[in-house]
Write an enzyme that holds these catalytic residues in place. Sequence first.
Site, mmCIF file in Angstrom:
data_model
loop_
_atom_site.group_PDB
_atom_site.id
_atom_site.type_symbol
_atom_site.label_atom_id
_atom_site.label_comp_id
_atom_site.label_asym_id
_atom_site.label_seq_id
_atom_site.Cartn_x
_atom_site.Cartn_y
_atom_site.Cartn_z
ATOM 1 N N ARG A 162 -66.183 3.669 79.598
ATOM 2 C CA ARG A 162 -65.621 2.777 78.728
ATOM 3 C C ARG A 162 -66.328 1.400 79.152
ATOM 4 O O ARG A 162 -66.603 1.301 80.423
ATOM 5 C CB ARG A 162 -64.377 2.764 78.975
ATOM 6 N N ASP A 217 -49.323 -2.980 82.031
ATOM 7 C CA ASP A 217 -50.611 -2.498 82.521
ATOM 8 C C ASP A 217 -51.752 -2.312 81.491
ATOM 9 O O ASP A 217 -52.979 -1.963 81.861
ATOM 10 C CB ASP A 217 -50.458 -1.387 83.666
ATOM 11 N N ASN A 218 -51.298 -2.251 80.252
ATOM 12 C CA ASN A 218 -52.019 -1.872 79.174
ATOM 13 C C ASN A 218 -52.321 -3.120 78.392
ATOM 14 O O ASN A 218 -52.892 -3.014 77.309
ATOM 15 C CB ASN A 218 -51.464 -0.702 78.306
ATOM 16 N N ASP A 220 -56.660 0.735 76.575
ATOM 17 C CA ASP A 220 -56.004 1.999 76.976
ATOM 18 C C ASP A 220 -55.330 2.635 75.716
ATOM 19 O O ASP A 220 -54.165 2.504 75.322
ATOM 20 C CB ASP A 220 -54.841 1.706 77.723
HETATM 21 P P1 AMP Z 1 -52.012 5.394 81.388
HETATM 22 O O1 AMP Z 1 -50.883 5.915 80.708
HETATM 23 O O2 AMP Z 1 -53.393 5.872 80.883
HETATM 24 O O3 AMP Z 1 -51.968 3.903 80.718
HETATM 25 O O4 AMP Z 1 -51.937 5.421 82.688
HETATM 26 C C1 AMP Z 1 -50.818 5.016 83.494
HETATM 27 C C2 AMP Z 1 -51.096 5.123 85.029
HETATM 28 O O5 AMP Z 1 -51.262 6.631 85.226
HETATM 29 C C3 AMP Z 1 -52.363 4.620 85.631
HETATM 30 O O6 AMP Z 1 -52.200 4.201 86.826
HETATM 31 C C4 AMP Z 1 -53.246 5.806 85.319
HETATM 32 O O7 AMP Z 1 -54.313 5.479 86.244
HETATM 33 C C5 AMP Z 1 -52.452 6.943 85.746
HETATM 34 N N1 AMP Z 1 -52.783 8.154 85.333
HETATM 35 C C6 AMP Z 1 -52.923 8.572 84.162
HETATM 36 N N2 AMP Z 1 -53.347 9.835 83.819
HETATM 37 C C7 AMP Z 1 -53.689 10.155 85.407
HETATM 38 C C8 AMP Z 1 -54.164 11.385 85.627
HETATM 39 N N3 AMP Z 1 -54.523 12.666 85.119
HETATM 40 N N4 AMP Z 1 -54.591 11.451 87.049
HETATM 41 C C9 AMP Z 1 -54.061 10.454 87.985
HETATM 42 N N5 AMP Z 1 -53.623 9.380 87.464
HETATM 43 C C10 AMP Z 1 -53.495 9.098 85.954
HETATM 44 MG MG MG Z 2 -53.049 2.544 81.235
#
Ligand code: AMP
Ligand code: MG
Length: 469
Positions: free
Chosen positions: A175, A247-248, A257
């Site tokens: 990305r 966070d997004n 994201d």
């Molecule tokens: P997201 O839903 O992608 O915005 O992620 C939310 C949080 O969960 C962030 O801190 C990501 O780094 C973490 N996260 C999402 N998927 C994974 C994964 N498969 N392994 C580790 N951390 C994850």
């Molecule tokens: Mg995220």
Amino acid sequence: MNARPIPFDNSYARLPERLFVRQAPVPVAAPELLAINLSLGRELGIDAAWLQSPAAVRAFAGNELPEGAEPLAQAYAGHQFGGWVPQLGDGRAILLGEVVDTHGRRRDIQLKGAGRTPFSRGGDGRAWIGPVLREYLVSESMHALGIPTTRALAAVATGETVYRERPLPGAVLTRVAASHLRVGTFQYFAARQDVEALRLLADHAIARHYPQAETPLDLLNAVVEAQAKLVARWMSVGFIHGVMNTDNTAISGETIDYGPCAFMDAYHPETVFSSIDRTGRYAYARQPEIAAWNLAQFATCLLPLMGERDKAVAQATEAVQRFPALHASEWLHRFGRKIGLAQARPADSPLIEAFLRGLADHGHDFTNSFRDLAEGRLPGGLEGWGADWRARLRAENAPEAVMRTANPAFIPRNHRVEEAISAALEGDMAPFRRLHGVLAHPFDDQPEHADLARPPAAHEAVHQTFCGT
Ligand code: AMP
Ligand code: MG
């Protein structure tokens, strides 16, 4: 080939170590290229021969660090669905470093799905090819639509199995972003009362994104404006982010994201796709309100940098309260163009709103109903509206041309994205490539690909999307 195929020039890695953890990507079993973005690579100043070589595939799998990379996982926190989470951080993403691109813009290069980090909590640090290809298609489509977004440089299959509801093939997305600073990055340090880190982050954000800003208040105002414009642009193409957690929300004003995001087919303001959004918090029509809420969290983080408390609170409040008017103005401009008005006036809002109400009442397709207007074709049941519209258009020059550049013929429709992913799971990348190619020119008719512009038949419609984590 250059010794340094990616001209890294890293700045985040120079910041104090409590802002991140140094962490290398975890190598994978058998990297195999799924997609590569050569034109973006050129823009980033990456060596073209290297980009097409097996070394690039190894680098984008995380198996080989390109020279000059200083891999790290960033710390951040965030409000997820309104609930405070004091520590999130890059749980499966590794920032390789930054380049200054051929336009002089500093860009992050990050691997997503690159293995576990100290922020992984229970996660495996991986991604499967579904969300990787989805983000590739949707982010590149947003870029082609002219909407600020992170980009996709490469997608690589890992040759490893990822376990979700079932075993699935793993992949890594490369990305590219103006930065990965999020509202949640500031929240992480505000919650720890680390004013020095907040100041460094604010300076970093100003230098990278808003060099005209001189104070934290200027920064806040600039981010409010960027987010107001961004969300209005999402609205104008029927985009639903799906997880507008703090966070997004990128400080740069880019869309970031892509999880359970989707473009609406039939228009309805309450549309929600994400399987985890049970209360409709992030429904289409709620996006402006949620963005403003996220900006209020950002404003709160900046208060310790803004001097005397009462005055700072008053200024920060005023800055966030500018959001509705900024959003409304951009919304009017974007939707005005969609009905052929080069410069819509506030008095034109009722005409636009009446059209949208008509689409909702009749369940018409959002994208195609607007696109048809340029050919003078009105959606069924809106003939009465058409009379008012034509009367208003008489004062306009070349409204068809305005509409053709404001109303895309092609968006990444969910059922087509799913179809491309299903084929990729069978080892066939042809549907992905065709969809990607068509989405690169969304305002061209491309009659040979008319099937990709059609809304889903009842049995093809996708009603739910998943985070894919
Ligand atoms: P997201 O839903 O992608 O915005 O992620 C939310 C949080 O969960 C962030 O801190 C990501 O780094 C973490 N996260 C999402 N998927 C994974 C994964 N498969 N392994 C580790 N951390 C994850
Ligand atoms: Mg995220």
